[in-house]
Design a protein around this motif. Structure first.
Motif, PDB file in Angstrom:
ATOM      1  N   MET A  91       0.816  -1.200   0.000  1.00 42.34           N
ATOM      2  CA  MET A  91       0.000   0.000   0.000  1.00 42.34           C
ATOM      3  C   MET A  91       0.856   1.259   0.000  1.00 42.34           C
ATOM      4  SD  MET A  91      -3.056   0.279  -0.231  1.00 42.34           S
ATOM      5  CE  MET A  91      -4.548  -0.121   0.613  1.00 42.34           C
ATOM      6  N   GLY A 138       0.737   3.941  -2.886  1.00 44.75           N
ATOM      7  CA  GLY A 138       0.343   5.296  -2.518  1.00 44.75           C
ATOM      8  C   GLY A 138       1.462   6.307  -2.660  1.00 44.75           C
ATOM      9  N   LEU A 153      -7.008   4.245  -1.866  1.00 44.09           N
ATOM     10  CA  LEU A 153      -6.326   3.142  -1.193  1.00 44.09           C
ATOM     11  C   LEU A 153      -6.841   3.060   0.234  1.00 44.09           C
ATOM     12  CD1 LEU A 153      -2.668   3.836  -2.386  1.00 44.09           C
ATOM     13  CD2 LEU A 153      -4.309   2.189  -3.320  1.00 44.09           C
TER      14      LEU A 153
END
Ligand code: ADP
Ligand code: MG
Length: 260
Positions: A50, A54, A168
């Motif tokens: 993640m 991101g 996200l």
């Protein structure tokens, strides 16, 4: 063209004399408008993935193509610039500013990212998003005056305020009861359907993953399975079938002339 293409991503952390390999050759494509749920045990590399997706962190090696552009080598400033324009985040712990109203929490990202919107426009945009997540009557409430589910809805509104293409969410229902989790998944399903947003959601709960269009399993820093969801759960229908909470029942109006 896939919105996201990850090719043989590796990420290692050095901790003292030890190197931890959090991602070990992870490859994945994410199509625009899809709702991808990533599942995996604790320590499997989900949050590391993640952070790379991101643009909070950079892979040690491998490639990350975002809309066809290889962003894996971007420095901090370029990553921040791209992140502000294209990516919204939702976390397990909501990450709202305390003692700050819902409205101000949602407006906050508009003060960064270099878009100087006039205050009236900022308020209007934040208010519109809070209304869209069902919190139009809670604009002035601070996080401690809101339930966990309401705080997460504020966080979703905040994540959308810069009109990102990619949302996200790292364990967004991890601190919520099952009923509230359904409400949050309903909002996310609606965002994908109505606004064409792409969602990548991390969870360790398989039943939560079934609200997505696709389930990707990560194990030891790699994708071990990637399958379309067969019997997709419909959060709106499930919520409508739930009995109303007592808390949601309007209080009886006070009797006329009752004041002492
Ligand atoms: P998950 O989110 O699936 O629980 P993480 O991505 O957080 O997994 O962690 C994957 C592995 O990388 C774990 O062994 C974890 O201890 C390690 N790790 C994650 N972040 C760091 C960090 N900043 N420094 C050192 N090790 C880390
Ligand atoms: Mg994690």
């Amino acid at each position: 063209m896939a919105l996201i293409r990850l090719v043989d991503l590796r990420k290692s952390y050095r901790v003292g004399d030890v190197t931890v390999h959090a991602l070990r050759g992870l490859s994945l494509d994410v199509e625009r408008g899809s709702f991808v749920c990533v599942v995996g045990a604790s320590g499997s590399g989900k949050s590391t993935l993640m952070n790379v997706l991101g643009l909070l962190d950079r892979p040690t090696s491998g490639h990350y193509y975002l809309e066809g552009e290889d962003v894996s080598g971007f420095d901090k400033d370029r990553r921040a610039h791209l992140r502000n324009r294209k990516i919204g985040f939702v976390f397990q712990n909501f990450n709202l500013l305390p003692r700050t109203s819902a409205l101000e929490n949602v407006e906050l990202p508009l003060l960064y990212g270099g878009r100087a919107l006039p205050p009236a426009e900022r308020h209007a945009r934040a208010r519109g998003l809070l209304e869209a997540v069902g919190l139009g009557s809670r604009l002035d409430h601070t996080p401690q005056q809101l339930s966990g589910g309401q705080q997460q809805r504020v966080a979703i509104a905040r994540a959308l305020v810069n009109e990102p293409e990619l949302l996200l969410a790292d364990e967004p229902t991890g601190n919520l009861d099952s009923r509230t989790s359904v409400e949050i998944m309903e909002i996310l399903q609606r965002l994908v359907r109505e606004r064409g947003i792409t969602v990548v959601l991390i969870t360790h709960e398989h039943d939560i993953a079934e609200y997505g269009t696709r389930v990707v399993t990560v194990r030891d820093g790699r994708v071990t399975s990637d399958t379309p969801v067969q019997n997709r759960r419909d959060a709106a229908a499930e919520r409508a079938a739930l009995p109303p909470l007592e808390l949601e029942v309007e209080p009886e109006p006070a009797e006329a002339g009752a004041e002492a």
